[in-house]
Structure formats: structure tokens, C-alpha cells
Design an enzyme around this catalytic site. Structure first.
Site, short mmCIF file in Angstrom:
data_model
loop_
_atom_site.label_atom_id
_atom_site.label_comp_id
_atom_site.label_asym_id
_atom_site.label_seq_id
_atom_site.Cartn_x
_atom_site.Cartn_y
_atom_site.Cartn_z
N HIS A 18 0.84 -1.20 0.00
CA HIS A 18 0.00 0.00 0.00
C HIS A 18 0.88 1.25 0.00
CE1 HIS A 18 -3.08 -2.62 2.38
NE2 HIS A 18 -3.56 -2.47 1.16
N LYS A 42 -16.20 -7.61 9.35
CA LYS A 42 -17.01 -7.66 10.58
C LYS A 42 -16.12 -7.60 11.81
CE LYS A 42 -21.20 -9.73 8.82
NZ LYS A 42 -20.89 -10.41 7.57
N ARG A 91 -1.52 -6.38 -8.25
CA ARG A 91 -0.32 -7.14 -7.91
C ARG A 91 -0.04 -8.24 -8.91
NH1 ARG A 91 -2.66 -8.21 -2.10
NH2 ARG A 91 -4.36 -8.55 -3.54
N SER A 129 -2.90 -7.77 3.10
CA SER A 129 -3.19 -7.58 4.53
C SER A 129 -3.59 -8.91 5.16
CB SER A 129 -4.32 -6.57 4.71
OG SER A 129 -3.95 -5.33 4.20
#
Ligand code: PNS
Length: 161
Positions: A18, A42, A91, A129
Site C-alpha cells: 500500500h 465484521k 499485484r 493484509s
């Protein structure tokens, strides 16, 4: 005319992939907004406030990078900010299908907004991530794959569990 770009995502957590895209974007556009999606997951690892704080700290030396949050449709946020461009990182080929769908859906929703794809440096081309969270949770090293501040915060979270 100055160009404002929006780089949206969950950033849970911010990775060096990022950071690479944002740094490239900051060179290309007059301003770039890192827009963190509220409620993307969530059960996020980092709270919204933590993600905003981490992103602001990491980009404090880049004056044309802003960190903000958004809810609802991305194109509505982009229009509200009077931005012209959505930046997304690509990517690998595996990213393409989903990104292609999103870009065309966003274009259908608002034809005035252009999606620009940018490629991170090769050494970050496999980082996500999700993988960072998994590797770190299982005791693997993530040094060099995330900003130092993220690594520190990951360690603090693990130690407090
Ligand atoms: O970090 P991610 O998962 O790559 O980010 C995905 C994100 C936030 C860009 C995408 O989920 C999004 O734009 N969500 C906002 C809701 C929306 O506009 N959905 C329609 C997209 S075509």
C-alpha cells in the site's frame, strides 16, 4: 486543473505494498486521499481509529497525502470529494478479475470517474493484509513487509491477548 485521486481500501493493516502505491500516487497526482472503508470487515484486527492513526503517522512526511474514512458507495464518496480518479493497486493476474469488475461497475455508476491501476514494486507483489495477519498470528516474521509502526502495533496486539 489539479487532480485529486482516491485510494480506497480496508488497510487492516497498512502494508508496504500500500505504502508503495500511495508514494507513487503522490508523485503522479496533485493530491491523493487514502480512504479507509468503514465496516469493511465484521471483525477487523485494527479499529478504524487505529487504522486512521497509523496511516496518518506513516504519511506525515508526504504533504499531499490525506487520510480519510468513507461509508457507502465509493463513487459517491469520490464525487463528494470532487476527485477525478480512483487508484487501485494490481499485484498479479489474480487481482485482475475482481478489479476489472469493480472498475467497470464504478464506471457504470459514475462515468466521470476514472480508475487508474498502479503496480507496486516486485518485492511487494505477493503481500496482502490478509496474509500479513495470518503469518504474524502464527508467529512468522513480517519485517520489511509492513511499516515499522504496523509491526510494533501488531506485536502490542499479540502481547495483550
Ligand atoms: O481493501 P480492499 O478490500 O481491496 O478494498 C475494497 C474496496 C474498499 C475498494 C471496495 O470494497 C469498495 O469500494 N467498497 C465500497 C462499497 C462500494 O462502492 N461497492 C461497489 C464497488 S464496485
Amino acid at each position: 486543473m489539479s487532480t485529486l485521486a482516491v485510494y480506497p481500501g480496508s488497510f487492516d493493516p497498512l502494508t508496504n505494498g500500500h505504502v508503495d502505491i500511495i508514494t507513487r500516487g503522490a508523485r503522479l497526482f496533485d493530491r491523493i486521499v487514502v480512504a479507509i472503508l468503514v465496516n469493511a470487515e465484521k471483525a477487523p484486527l485494527f479499529t478504524m481509529a487505529e487504522r486512521v492513526e497509523i496511516n496518518r503517522e506513516v504519511f506525515k512526511t508526504l504533504p499531499n497525502v490525506e487520510v480519510d474514512t468513507f461509508e457507502g458507495l465509493l463513487v459517491d464518496y469520490v464525487q463528494r470529494r470532487e476527485a477525478q480518479v480512483i487508484v487501485r493497486g494490481l499485484r498479479a493476474v489474480s487481482d485482475f478479475e475482481f478489479e476489472f469488475q469493480m472498475a467497470l461497475m464504478n464506471r457504470r455508476l459514475n462515468g466521470k470517474i476514472e480508475t487508474v491501476f498502479m503496480m507496486p514494486a516486485e518485492q511487494y507483489s505477493y503481500i496482502s493484509s490478509r496474509l500479513i495477519k495470518e503469518v504474524f498470528a502464527l508467529g512468522g516474521r513480517v519485517q520489511g513487509l509492513v511499516p515499522e509502526l504496523v509491526e510494533t502495533r501488531l506485536r502490542t496486539k499479540r502481547d495483550s491477548r
